[in-house]
Design a protein around this motif. Sequence first.
Motif, PDB file in Angstrom:
ATOM      1  N   LEU A   6       0.834  -1.203   0.000  1.00  0.00           N
ATOM      2  CA  LEU A   6       0.000   0.000   0.000  1.00  0.00           C
ATOM      3  C   LEU A   6       0.871   1.257   0.000  1.00  0.00           C
ATOM      4  CD1 LEU A   6      -3.027   0.697   0.059  1.00  0.00           C
ATOM      5  CD2 LEU A   6      -2.839   0.891   2.543  1.00  0.00           C
ATOM      6  N   LEU A   7       1.964   1.211   0.756  1.00  0.00           N
ATOM      7  CA  LEU A   7       2.904   2.327   0.771  1.00  0.00           C
ATOM      8  C   LEU A   7       3.515   2.524  -0.613  1.00  0.00           C
ATOM      9  CD1 LEU A   7       4.519   4.452   2.404  1.00  0.00           C
ATOM     10  CD2 LEU A   7       6.225   2.669   2.843  1.00  0.00           C
ATOM     11  N   PHE A   8       3.862   1.432  -1.281  1.00  0.00           N
ATOM     12  CA  PHE A   8       4.394   1.542  -2.634  1.00  0.00           C
ATOM     13  C   PHE A   8       3.398   2.222  -3.560  1.00  0.00           C
ATOM     14  CE2 PHE A   8       3.879  -0.332  -6.857  1.00  0.00           C
ATOM     15  CZ  PHE A   8       5.011   0.184  -7.480  1.00  0.00           C
ATOM     16  N   ALA A   9       2.119   1.833  -3.472  1.00  0.00           N
ATOM     17  CA  ALA A   9       1.106   2.413  -4.355  1.00  0.00           C
ATOM     18  C   ALA A   9       1.016   3.922  -4.163  1.00  0.00           C
ATOM     19  CB  ALA A   9      -0.254   1.760  -4.093  1.00  0.00           C
ATOM     20  N   PHE A  10       0.966   4.372  -2.915  1.00  0.00           N
ATOM     21  CA  PHE A  10       0.842   5.807  -2.652  1.00  0.00           C
ATOM     22  C   PHE A  10       2.094   6.564  -3.087  1.00  0.00           C
ATOM     23  CE2 PHE A  10      -2.461   4.510   0.520  1.00  0.00           C
ATOM     24  CZ  PHE A  10      -3.501   5.211  -0.066  1.00  0.00           C
ATOM     25  N   ILE A  11       3.270   6.014  -2.801  1.00  0.00           N
ATOM     26  CA  ILE A  11       4.511   6.701  -3.174  1.00  0.00           C
ATOM     27  C   ILE A  11       4.682   6.709  -4.689  1.00  0.00           C
ATOM     28  CG2 ILE A  11       7.032   6.518  -3.104  1.00  0.00           C
ATOM     29  CD1 ILE A  11       6.840   5.771  -0.201  1.00  0.00           C
ATOM     30  N   SER A  12       4.351   5.602  -5.341  1.00  0.00           N
ATOM     31  CA  SER A  12       4.452   5.533  -6.795  1.00  0.00           C
ATOM     32  C   SER A  12       3.566   6.589  -7.453  1.00  0.00           C
ATOM     33  CB  SER A  12       4.047   4.137  -7.271  1.00  0.00           C
ATOM     34  OG  SER A  12       3.931   4.085  -8.677  1.00  0.00           O
ATOM     35  N   ILE A  13       2.356   6.738  -6.952  1.00  0.00           N
ATOM     36  CA  ILE A  13       1.435   7.734  -7.512  1.00  0.00           C
ATOM     37  C   ILE A  13       1.917   9.143  -7.196  1.00  0.00           C
ATOM     38  CG2 ILE A  13      -0.922   8.637  -7.372  1.00  0.00           C
ATOM     39  CD1 ILE A  13      -1.788   5.714  -6.752  1.00  0.00           C
ATOM     40  N   LEU A  14       2.357   9.364  -5.955  1.00  0.00           N
ATOM     41  CA  LEU A  14       2.801  10.691  -5.545  1.00  0.00           C
ATOM     42  C   LEU A  14       4.008  11.154  -6.349  1.00  0.00           C
ATOM     43  CD1 LEU A  14       2.541  13.089  -3.632  1.00  0.00           C
ATOM     44  CD2 LEU A  14       3.922  11.834  -1.960  1.00  0.00           C
ATOM     45  N   ILE A  15       4.950  10.259  -6.600  1.00  0.00           N
ATOM     46  CA  ILE A  15       6.153  10.619  -7.357  1.00  0.00           C
ATOM     47  C   ILE A  15       5.795  11.084  -8.765  1.00  0.00           C
ATOM     48  CG2 ILE A  15       8.189   9.618  -8.483  1.00  0.00           C
ATOM     49  CD1 ILE A  15       8.759   8.082  -5.973  1.00  0.00           C
ATOM     50  N   THR A  16       4.823  10.414  -9.394  1.00  0.00           N
ATOM     51  CA  THR A  16       4.460  10.805 -10.759  1.00  0.00           C
ATOM     52  C   THR A  16       3.819  12.185 -10.807  1.00  0.00           C
ATOM     53  OG1 THR A  16       2.285   9.717 -10.603  1.00  0.00           O
ATOM     54  CG2 THR A  16       4.130   8.410 -11.458  1.00  0.00           C
ATOM     55  N   TYR A  17       3.244  12.636  -9.679  1.00  0.00           N
ATOM     56  CA  TYR A  17       2.646  13.969  -9.643  1.00  0.00           C
ATOM     57  C   TYR A  17       3.621  15.030  -9.142  1.00  0.00           C
ATOM     58  CZ  TYR A  17      -1.994  12.307 -10.824  1.00  0.00           C
ATOM     59  OH  TYR A  17      -3.081  11.771 -11.501  1.00  0.00           O
ATOM     60  N   LEU A  18       4.783  14.607  -8.677  1.00  0.00           N
ATOM     61  CA  LEU A  18       5.792  15.568  -8.232  1.00  0.00           C
ATOM     62  C   LEU A  18       6.679  16.043  -9.376  1.00  0.00           C
ATOM     63  CD1 LEU A  18       6.970  14.026  -4.830  1.00  0.00           C
ATOM     64  CD2 LEU A  18       5.654  16.124  -5.177  1.00  0.00           C
ATOM     65  N   THR A  19       6.609  15.358 -10.501  1.00  0.00           N
ATOM     66  CA  THR A  19       7.448  15.714 -11.641  1.00  0.00           C
ATOM     67  C   THR A  19       6.613  15.737 -12.914  1.00  0.00           C
ATOM     68  OG1 THR A  19       9.364  15.044 -12.976  1.00  0.00           O
ATOM     69  CG2 THR A  19       8.086  13.297 -11.949  1.00  0.00           C
ATOM     70  N   ALA A  20       7.036  16.585 -13.858  1.00  0.00           N
ATOM     71  CA  ALA A  20       6.372  16.665 -15.160  1.00  0.00           C
ATOM     72  C   ALA A  20       7.234  16.048 -16.252  1.00  0.00           C
ATOM     73  CB  ALA A  20       6.050  18.123 -15.494  1.00  0.00           C
ATOM     74  N   ASP A  21       8.281  15.346 -15.848  1.00  0.00           N
ATOM     75  CA  ASP A  21       9.165  14.688 -16.815  1.00  0.00           C
ATOM     76  C   ASP A  21       8.494  13.403 -17.304  1.00  0.00           C
ATOM     77  OD1 ASP A  21      11.173  13.119 -18.072  1.00  0.00           O
ATOM     78  OD2 ASP A  21      12.723  14.261 -17.037  1.00  0.00           O
ATOM     79  N   ARG A  22       8.080  13.397 -18.559  1.00  0.00           N
ATOM     80  CA  ARG A  22       7.327  12.254 -19.085  1.00  0.00           C
ATOM     81  C   ARG A  22       8.163  10.980 -19.118  1.00  0.00           C
ATOM     82  NH1 ARG A  22       5.920  16.694 -21.560  1.00  0.00           N
ATOM     83  NH2 ARG A  22       7.606  16.536 -23.070  1.00  0.00           N
ATOM     84  N   LEU A  23       9.453  11.098 -19.410  1.00  0.00           N
ATOM     85  CA  LEU A  23      10.317   9.926 -19.446  1.00  0.00           C
ATOM     86  C   LEU A  23      10.448   9.315 -18.056  1.00  0.00           C
ATOM     87  CD1 LEU A  23      12.185   8.017 -20.969  1.00  0.00           C
ATOM     88  CD2 LEU A  23      14.061   9.651 -20.591  1.00  0.00           C
ATOM     89  N   PHE A  24      10.573  10.150 -17.051  1.00  0.00           N
ATOM     90  CA  PHE A  24      10.700   9.658 -15.674  1.00  0.00           C
ATOM     91  C   PHE A  24       9.402   8.976 -15.230  1.00  0.00           C
ATOM     92  CE2 PHE A  24      10.462  10.231 -11.042  1.00  0.00           C
ATOM     93  CZ  PHE A  24      11.655   9.631 -10.674  1.00  0.00           C
ATOM     94  N   VAL A  25       8.266   9.597 -15.554  1.00  0.00           N
ATOM     95  CA  VAL A  25       6.971   9.006 -15.202  1.00  0.00           C
ATOM     96  C   VAL A  25       6.788   7.677 -15.934  1.00  0.00           C
ATOM     97  CG1 VAL A  25       4.469   9.324 -15.307  1.00  0.00           C
ATOM     98  CG2 VAL A  25       5.937  11.248 -14.709  1.00  0.00           C
ATOM     99  N   PHE A  26       7.244   7.617 -17.185  1.00  0.00           N
ATOM    100  CA  PHE A  26       7.150   6.378 -17.953  1.00  0.00           C
ATOM    101  C   PHE A  26       7.992   5.280 -17.309  1.00  0.00           C
ATOM    102  CE2 PHE A  26       8.665   3.674 -21.523  1.00  0.00           C
ATOM    103  CZ  PHE A  26       7.447   3.128 -21.879  1.00  0.00           C
ATOM    104  N   CYS A  27       9.151   5.650 -16.769  1.00  0.00           N
ATOM    105  CA  CYS A  27      10.002   4.665 -16.084  1.00  0.00           C
ATOM    106  C   CYS A  27       9.328   4.143 -14.818  1.00  0.00           C
ATOM    107  CB  CYS A  27      11.358   5.288 -15.751  1.00  0.00           C
ATOM    108  SG  CYS A  27      12.399   5.625 -17.188  1.00  0.00           S
TER     109      CYS A  27
END
Length: 255
Positions: free
Chosen positions: A23-44
Amino acid sequence: MNQMTLYVEKESFIHRIDPLTKLLFAFISILITYLTADRLFVFCILLFTVALLLAGKVFKYILPVIGVSFLLILSIILVQGFFHPDRATILFAIGPFPIYKEGFSIALLITLRVVNMISAFGVVILTTKPDDLVESLVQKGLSHRFGYVLLSVLQIIPQMIALTGKITDAQRARGLETEGSLWIRFKSFIPLIGPVVLNSLNETRERSIALEIRRFNSKGQRTSLYEREPYKYRWIIRAGLLSALFAVIVWRVGS
């Protein structure tokens, strides 16, 4: 797959990880994608989440959920592509309507975030027994009443699917035509609505009575019938997840 849950029973190390860590992974994974606008990083990040689904042998079970969200994803692409305020460069056209590069870029980022969100929660839901997840949360201080509500939410979709299947089989046995053209399928769906709703309400009432008989609202000390053995690497994984989140925050602030 068990009809009363979305959990998929497989043998993998993802299944052995404790519910709270996933559950912690799910929240952190989602939060990280909203902390950055780098599409390549979000894709990774999305690729890493998909890799976990593959490792858990449940990737194919998340595909229908992503398919259901296709209309949402398509609407995001069209709205952003057509009407983004910073539109300037035409990327391609759908008939007389141009899709702009700036809007499409934003739509791609949002799409990656949405798919990652679905996949991240898929890691939790598809590889974790609902009872284990709710019990872990209750042991950490979650109200048992809210835990019951959460468990009901996790079970309502598979319960409705199973109930719909039973009623469809019963009506088919009585001569109702349920297969054929789209119009025939639509007409056969209408008679399902009443029985499904009434049976769902009846099951809810029966469950409430059963819970009251078992002293669900008792104020005394509660004990657990099943004690889950703690996952021995949980603190290492949690520390890694929190470190990754901290590193992204520092990178984002410094950029």
